[in-house]
Design a protein around this motif. Structure first.
Motif, mmCIF file in Angstrom:
data_model
loop_
_atom_site.group_PDB
_atom_site.id
_atom_site.type_symbol
_atom_site.label_atom_id
_atom_site.label_comp_id
_atom_site.label_asym_id
_atom_site.label_seq_id
_atom_site.Cartn_x
_atom_site.Cartn_y
_atom_site.Cartn_z
ATOM 1 N N LEU A 1 3.879 -5.460 -0.564
ATOM 2 C CA LEU A 1 5.287 -5.672 -0.923
ATOM 3 C C LEU A 1 6.232 -5.078 0.125
ATOM 4 N N ARG A 2 5.769 -4.031 0.819
ATOM 5 C CA ARG A 2 6.593 -3.439 1.891
ATOM 6 C C ARG A 2 6.488 -4.227 3.184
ATOM 7 N N GLY A 3 5.614 -5.223 3.231
ATOM 8 C CA GLY A 3 5.405 -5.986 4.452
ATOM 9 C C GLY A 3 4.451 -5.304 5.406
ATOM 10 N N ALA A 4 3.678 -4.333 4.890
ATOM 11 C CA ALA A 4 2.763 -3.577 5.746
ATOM 12 C C ALA A 4 1.309 -3.989 5.512
ATOM 13 N N GLY A 5 1.100 -5.161 5.012
ATOM 14 C CA GLY A 5 -0.264 -5.611 4.774
ATOM 15 C C GLY A 5 -0.235 -6.831 3.880
ATOM 16 N N VAL B 1 5.642 -3.019 -10.411
ATOM 17 C CA VAL B 1 4.831 -2.417 -9.340
ATOM 18 C C VAL B 1 5.736 -1.602 -8.412
ATOM 19 N N GLY B 2 6.868 -2.202 -8.033
ATOM 20 C CA GLY B 2 7.766 -1.531 -7.094
ATOM 21 C C GLY B 2 8.372 -0.255 -7.644
ATOM 22 N N LEU B 3 8.535 -0.197 -8.968
ATOM 23 C CA LEU B 3 9.214 0.955 -9.581
ATOM 24 C C LEU B 3 8.254 1.872 -10.334
ATOM 25 N N HIS B 4 6.963 1.720 -10.151
ATOM 26 C CA HIS B 4 6.015 2.421 -11.025
ATOM 27 C C HIS B 4 6.159 3.939 -10.960
ATOM 28 N N GLU B 5 6.670 4.445 -9.827
ATOM 29 C CA GLU B 5 6.755 5.907 -9.722
ATOM 30 C C GLU B 5 7.741 6.493 -10.725
#
Ligand code: SF4
Length: 207
Positions: free
Chosen positions: A26-30, A181-185
């Motif tokens: 999602l960050r574009g790192a994979g 997923v993006g906010l799970h923290e």
């Protein structure tokens, strides 16, 4: 074969490493690494695939006649439509015909996100619903249990319009699962999560 042909269960692996990989995608790192086998549920479920202007390899292989301007986005953003069976125009008899150069949206899509977040896939995508029912995450370690609790506590508030700055719940289940997923923290160790906390974080991230 499609997902509707096979009801056997599938191992989704451990959820904590899965989440790390999903976050990187999602960050574009994979990208995600989904063991799809012969399943093409997500390629044949009436999904519009967004392709961004910088995706040159994908665009070079997608014929102009199957690209359409993306509503609400600047020129250069396009979407792929689907045929009367809901199939992506780049889907062939043996899967994606441009797999090595498939769009970013396809590289980050992972239907295990529904299992991890507890968000129900949309009913108008029965092949995805069926495939999602097959996945099983492996027996939980304490870390995995914490990850699942965090994901699901955030996902649980995402049906509430109060959670969104504009008050509008995203219409697609895949959008809500990706947001969870993006906010799970936000959900780590502090359940239940208030819609206001999700709203504040969504506003901060969109700013
Ligand atoms: S571009 Fe390929 S991977 Fe993406 S939806 Fe179409 S067929 Fe599937």
């Amino acid at each position: 074969m499609t997902a509707t042909d096979d009801d056997t269960t599938l191992s989704a692996g451990r959820v904590a490493p899965w989440l790390e990989q999903m976050m990187a995608a999602l960050r574009g790192a994979g990208e995600t690494d989904v063991p799809c086998g012969e399943c093409v549920a997500c390629c044949s479920s009436r999904q519009f695939v967004h392709v961004e202007p910088d995706e040159r390899a994908a665009l070079a292989r997608i014929p102009e006649e199957v690209r359409f301007p993306t509503p609400g986005m600047p020129a250069g953003h396009v979407v792929l439509g689907y045929d009367e069976q809901g199939r992506c125009p780049m889907l062939g008899d043996r899967g994606c015909t441009i797999y090595e150069d498939r769009p970013r949206a396809c590289r980050v899509y992972d239907c295990r996100m529904f299992v991890a977040t507890g968000v129900e896939p949309d009913r108008d995508q029965p092949a995805i619903v069926r495939q999602v029912r097959r996945w099983r995450f492996e027996p939980e370690t304490a870390e995995d249990a914490g990850v699942l609790a965090a994901l699901r506590s955030v996902a649980a508030v995402l049906d509430d319009p109060a959670a969104y700055p504009g008050g509008r719940v995203p219409s697609r289940a895949s959008q809500r699962a990706a947001i969870a997923v993006g906010l799970h923290e936000l959900g780590r160790g502090a359940t239940p999560i208030a819609p206001a906390a999700v709203r504040v974080e969504l506003t901060r991230r969109s700013g």
